[in-house]
Design a protein around this motif. Structure first.
Motif, PDB file in Angstrom:
ATOM      1  N   THR A   2       0.846  -1.191   0.000  1.00  0.00           N
ATOM      2  CA  THR A   2       0.000   0.000   0.000  1.00  0.00           C
ATOM      3  C   THR A   2       0.882   1.242   0.000  1.00  0.00           C
ATOM      4  O   THR A   2       1.864   1.317   0.732  1.00  0.00           O
ATOM      5  CB  THR A   2      -0.907   0.017   1.250  1.00  0.00           C
ATOM      6  OG1 THR A   2      -1.684  -1.164   1.254  1.00  0.00           O
ATOM      7  CG2 THR A   2      -1.804   1.225   1.263  1.00  0.00           C
ATOM      8  N   ARG A   3       0.493   2.190  -0.771  1.00  0.00           N
ATOM      9  CA  ARG A   3       1.210   3.464  -0.836  1.00  0.00           C
ATOM     10  C   ARG A   3       0.473   4.459   0.064  1.00  0.00           C
ATOM     11  O   ARG A   3      -0.756   4.499   0.081  1.00  0.00           O
ATOM     12  CB  ARG A   3       1.212   3.942  -2.281  1.00  0.00           C
ATOM     13  CG  ARG A   3       2.070   5.116  -2.538  1.00  0.00           C
ATOM     14  CD  ARG A   3       2.065   5.384  -4.053  1.00  0.00           C
ATOM     15  NE  ARG A   3       2.832   6.552  -4.349  1.00  0.00           N
ATOM     16  CZ  ARG A   3       4.096   6.527  -4.744  1.00  0.00           C
ATOM     17  NH1 ARG A   3       4.703   5.375  -4.904  1.00  0.00           N
ATOM     18  NH2 ARG A   3       4.729   7.645  -4.981  1.00  0.00           N
ATOM     19  N   THR A   4       1.236   5.255   0.812  1.00  0.00           N
ATOM     20  CA  THR A   4       0.609   6.228   1.708  1.00  0.00           C
ATOM     21  C   THR A   4       1.446   7.498   1.741  1.00  0.00           C
ATOM     22  O   THR A   4       2.571   7.534   1.250  1.00  0.00           O
ATOM     23  CB  THR A   4       0.441   5.636   3.127  1.00  0.00           C
ATOM     24  OG1 THR A   4      -0.354   6.516   3.907  1.00  0.00           O
ATOM     25  CG2 THR A   4       1.767   5.412   3.812  1.00  0.00           C
ATOM     26  N   GLN A   5       0.890   8.521   2.363  1.00  0.00           N
ATOM     27  CA  GLN A   5       1.584   9.795   2.488  1.00  0.00           C
ATOM     28  C   GLN A   5       1.666  10.123   3.973  1.00  0.00           C
ATOM     29  O   GLN A   5       0.674  10.006   4.700  1.00  0.00           O
ATOM     30  CB  GLN A   5       0.817  10.888   1.741  1.00  0.00           C
ATOM     31  CG  GLN A   5       1.523  12.204   1.714  1.00  0.00           C
ATOM     32  CD  GLN A   5       0.761  13.224   0.888  1.00  0.00           C
ATOM     33  OE1 GLN A   5      -0.441  13.104   0.689  1.00  0.00           O
ATOM     34  NE2 GLN A   5       1.456  14.244   0.413  1.00  0.00           N
ATOM     35  N   ILE A   6       2.857  10.528   4.417  1.00  0.00           N
ATOM     36  CA  ILE A   6       3.082  10.829   5.837  1.00  0.00           C
ATOM     37  C   ILE A   6       3.743  12.191   5.940  1.00  0.00           C
ATOM     38  O   ILE A   6       4.621  12.528   5.137  1.00  0.00           O
ATOM     39  CB  ILE A   6       3.989   9.771   6.496  1.00  0.00           C
ATOM     40  CG1 ILE A   6       3.395   8.378   6.335  1.00  0.00           C
ATOM     41  CG2 ILE A   6       4.201  10.080   7.974  1.00  0.00           C
ATOM     42  CD1 ILE A   6       4.312   7.270   6.802  1.00  0.00           C
ATOM     43  N   GLN A   7       3.366  12.955   6.940  1.00  0.00           N
ATOM     44  CA  GLN A   7       3.994  14.250   7.180  1.00  0.00           C
ATOM     45  C   GLN A   7       4.836  14.150   8.445  1.00  0.00           C
ATOM     46  O   GLN A   7       4.393  13.614   9.462  1.00  0.00           O
ATOM     47  CB  GLN A   7       2.937  15.332   7.339  1.00  0.00           C
ATOM     48  CG  GLN A   7       2.141  15.559   6.066  1.00  0.00           C
ATOM     49  CD  GLN A   7       1.087  16.630   6.237  1.00  0.00           C
ATOM     50  OE1 GLN A   7       0.718  17.003   7.346  1.00  0.00           O
ATOM     51  NE2 GLN A   7       0.594  17.141   5.121  1.00  0.00           N
ATOM     52  N   SER A  28      11.898   4.843   2.236  1.00  0.00           N
ATOM     53  CA  SER A  28      10.797   3.875   2.411  1.00  0.00           C
ATOM     54  C   SER A  28      11.235   2.682   3.244  1.00  0.00           C
ATOM     55  O   SER A  28      10.491   2.207   4.101  1.00  0.00           O
ATOM     56  CB  SER A  28      10.304   3.386   1.045  1.00  0.00           C
ATOM     57  OG  SER A  28       9.756   4.446   0.322  1.00  0.00           O
ATOM     58  N   ARG A  32       9.631   1.441   6.742  1.00  0.00           N
ATOM     59  CA  ARG A  32       9.094   0.083   6.922  1.00  0.00           C
ATOM     60  C   ARG A  32       9.746  -0.594   8.108  1.00  0.00           C
ATOM     61  O   ARG A  32       9.080  -1.206   8.944  1.00  0.00           O
ATOM     62  CB  ARG A  32       9.297  -0.747   5.652  1.00  0.00           C
ATOM     63  CG  ARG A  32       8.221  -0.537   4.618  1.00  0.00           C
ATOM     64  CD  ARG A  32       8.296  -1.577   3.518  1.00  0.00           C
ATOM     65  NE  ARG A  32       9.541  -1.505   2.754  1.00  0.00           N
ATOM     66  CZ  ARG A  32       9.740  -0.674   1.735  1.00  0.00           C
ATOM     67  NH1 ARG A  32       8.777   0.152   1.358  1.00  0.00           N
ATOM     68  NH2 ARG A  32      10.880  -0.671   1.087  1.00  0.00           N
TER      69      ARG A  32
END
Length: 83
Positions: A2-7, A28, A32
């Protein structure tokens, strides 16, 4: 996957980038590995929390006793003491 966006706050992001460079990993991979390490701290099937109960004492009998029921015993002790 799954691809996600994190700040991230800038200092944390910079530190993660430094770690990635030092280890020759991608950002990445760092994330992980960090996530995998983090989830080991939490069991998959958490045990239900026990209900807290007020502690009790086993005193071998009642706490409250009618003083009249102890009168004969008190008198016997008084007689044995010689007073």
């Amino acid at each position: 996957m799954t691809r996600t966006q994190i700040q991230f706050p800038d200092p944390l992001y910079q530190r993660l980038k430094e770690i990635a460079e030092q280890q020759d990993w991608s950002l990445s991979e760092v994330m992980r590995k960090a996530a995998e390490h983090f989830v080991t701290r939490f069991p998959e099937d958490p045990q239900p929390k026990a209900v807290w109960r007020f502690p009790t004492l086993d005193c071998g009998g009642d706490f409250v006793t009618d003083p009249a029921s102890l009168r004969s015993e008190a008198e016997a002790i008084f007689q044995r003491s010689g007073s």
